[in-house]
Design a protein around this motif. Sequence first.
Motif, PDB file in Angstrom:
ATOM      1  N   HIS A  50       0.821  -1.209   0.000  1.00  0.00           N
ATOM      2  CA  HIS A  50       0.000   0.000   0.000  1.00  0.00           C
ATOM      3  C   HIS A  50       0.857   1.262   0.000  1.00  0.00           C
ATOM      4  O   HIS A  50       0.577   2.231   0.712  1.00  0.00           O
ATOM      5  CB  HIS A  50      -0.946   0.016   1.206  1.00  0.00           C
ATOM      6  CG  HIS A  50      -2.098  -0.938   1.041  1.00  0.00           C
ATOM      7  ND1 HIS A  50      -2.975  -1.239   2.066  1.00  0.00           N
ATOM      8  CD2 HIS A  50      -2.508  -1.676  -0.019  1.00  0.00           C
ATOM      9  CE1 HIS A  50      -3.883  -2.097   1.644  1.00  0.00           C
ATOM     10  NE2 HIS A  50      -3.619  -2.386   0.378  1.00  0.00           N
ATOM     11  N   GLY A  51       1.947   1.213  -0.771  1.00  0.00           N
ATOM     12  CA  GLY A  51       2.768   2.397  -0.953  1.00  0.00           C
ATOM     13  C   GLY A  51       3.771   2.695   0.135  1.00  0.00           C
ATOM     14  O   GLY A  51       4.439   3.734   0.100  1.00  0.00           O
ATOM     15  N   ARG A  52       3.909   1.810   1.124  1.00  0.00           N
ATOM     16  CA  ARG A  52       4.906   2.057   2.172  1.00  0.00           C
ATOM     17  C   ARG A  52       5.738   0.806   2.414  1.00  0.00           C
ATOM     18  O   ARG A  52       5.269  -0.315   2.219  1.00  0.00           O
ATOM     19  CB  ARG A  52       4.245   2.523   3.471  1.00  0.00           C
ATOM     20  CG  ARG A  52       3.355   1.497   4.132  1.00  0.00           C
ATOM     21  CD  ARG A  52       2.616   2.102   5.332  1.00  0.00           C
ATOM     22  NE  ARG A  52       1.819   1.105   6.043  1.00  0.00           N
ATOM     23  CZ  ARG A  52       2.256   0.383   7.046  1.00  0.00           C
ATOM     24  NH1 ARG A  52       3.514   0.542   7.458  1.00  0.00           N
ATOM     25  NH2 ARG A  52       1.484  -0.497   7.656  1.00  0.00           N
ATOM     26  N   THR A  53       6.954   1.020   2.842  1.00  0.00           N
ATOM     27  CA  THR A  53       7.853  -0.096   3.115  1.00  0.00           C
ATOM     28  C   THR A  53       7.437  -0.772   4.419  1.00  0.00           C
ATOM     29  O   THR A  53       7.310  -0.116   5.452  1.00  0.00           O
ATOM     30  CB  THR A  53       9.303   0.389   3.223  1.00  0.00           C
ATOM     31  OG1 THR A  53       9.691   1.001   1.984  1.00  0.00           O
ATOM     32  CG2 THR A  53      10.243  -0.775   3.505  1.00  0.00           C
ATOM     33  N   VAL A  54       7.242  -2.100   4.363  1.00  0.00           N
ATOM     34  CA  VAL A  54       6.778  -2.829   5.550  1.00  0.00           C
ATOM     35  C   VAL A  54       7.810  -3.829   6.064  1.00  0.00           C
ATOM     36  O   VAL A  54       7.590  -4.493   7.074  1.00  0.00           O
ATOM     37  CB  VAL A  54       5.457  -3.568   5.251  1.00  0.00           C
ATOM     38  CG1 VAL A  54       4.340  -2.578   4.983  1.00  0.00           C
ATOM     39  CG2 VAL A  54       5.616  -4.534   4.079  1.00  0.00           C
ATOM     40  N   GLY A  55       8.925  -3.961   5.366  1.00  0.00           N
ATOM     41  CA  GLY A  55       9.944  -4.894   5.825  1.00  0.00           C
ATOM     42  C   GLY A  55      10.890  -5.266   4.713  1.00  0.00           C
ATOM     43  O   GLY A  55      10.938  -4.624   3.659  1.00  0.00           O
ATOM     44  N   SER A  56      11.648  -6.324   4.937  1.00  0.00           N
ATOM     45  CA  SER A  56      12.597  -6.833   3.956  1.00  0.00           C
ATOM     46  C   SER A  56      12.369  -8.331   3.796  1.00  0.00           C
ATOM     47  O   SER A  56      12.074  -9.038   4.772  1.00  0.00           O
ATOM     48  CB  SER A  56      14.032  -6.580   4.415  1.00  0.00           C
ATOM     49  OG  SER A  56      14.964  -7.317   3.624  1.00  0.00           O
ATOM     50  N   SER A  57      12.534  -8.812   2.570  1.00  0.00           N
ATOM     51  CA  SER A  57      12.377 -10.245   2.326  1.00  0.00           C
ATOM     52  C   SER A  57      13.550 -11.040   2.890  1.00  0.00           C
ATOM     53  O   SER A  57      13.517 -12.268   2.893  1.00  0.00           O
ATOM     54  CB  SER A  57      12.247 -10.508   0.819  1.00  0.00           C
ATOM     55  OG  SER A  57      13.430 -10.116   0.141  1.00  0.00           O
ATOM     56  N   LEU A  58      14.581 -10.345   3.384  1.00  0.00           N
ATOM     57  CA  LEU A  58      15.763 -11.014   3.932  1.00  0.00           C
ATOM     58  C   LEU A  58      15.750 -11.086   5.453  1.00  0.00           C
ATOM     59  O   LEU A  58      16.588 -11.770   6.046  1.00  0.00           O
ATOM     60  CB  LEU A  58      17.033 -10.269   3.482  1.00  0.00           C
ATOM     61  CG  LEU A  58      17.245 -10.118   1.979  1.00  0.00           C
ATOM     62  CD1 LEU A  58      18.494  -9.282   1.721  1.00  0.00           C
ATOM     63  CD2 LEU A  58      17.349 -11.465   1.308  1.00  0.00           C
TER      64      LEU A  58
END
Length: 212
Positions: free
Chosen positions: A53-61
Motif C-alpha cells: 500500500h505504498g509504504r515499506t513494511v519490511g525486507s524479504s531477507l
Amino acid sequence: MNRLPIWVRQHIAALRGLLIFTVICGIAYPLLMFGVAQVAFHNKANGSLVSYHGRTVGSSLLCQEFVDAKGNPLPQYFQPRPSSAVDATVKTDYGCNPLFSAASNLGPNNPALVQMIKQRQQQIAKLDHVKISQIPPDAVTASGSGLDPAISPQNAYLQVDRVAAARHASPAAVRALVASHIQGRTLGFLGEPQVDVLALNIALDQKFPVGH
C-alpha cells in the motif's frame, strides 16, 4: 628530484602509490560497483525491501515479529521462528532486531535451552491447539542469525486453523494460500522448502482482511 636522498625518493614513490591505489580502490571501484548494483540489482542492492500500500513494511531477507504491545503473538498472522536478535536494554524488543543479529550460543544439551524449548512448545500448543509432538523444530528454535525470514511448510500448516479462525476464513483457503507461497530448494537441491512469513502475511491481508 634525483638530488634528493634515496630514502626520500622511496617515500615519495610510496606516497604516490598509496594515493593512486586509494583513488582506484577506495573511490573509483566502490562507485563503479554501486552504480552497477543500482542498475542491475536495484532491489537487492537496497535491502530487498517489501512495499505494501505504498509504504515499506519490511525486507524479504529479515524476519519481523507479529505481536501486540505486550509481545503476545497476533493470532491473525503467521508467526516467524523464535529470534534471539534482541536489544536486552529495550523491554519492548521481542526479536528480529537487525542491529542485534545473534544466536543463543547455547549447546543442544544446555539446560537453559532445553527449558526454553519446552516453554515454547507449551506456548505453541496452547496458541494453535496442537499436540507438542506435532510442533516442528523450527517453530521452537532460533536460526543462527536470529533473523531468518522463513519458516518450514510444516510450521506454516500448523498455524492455519488459528489464522483462519481469527480471520473468519476457510481453513482450506488459508491452507491453499500457504501452499502457493512454498519456495522450493535453491537450484533444486540446496536447503529445504520454506515459506516467507512476511510475504504470506501480506497475501493474507490482501485476500482475507481482518474485520471483513
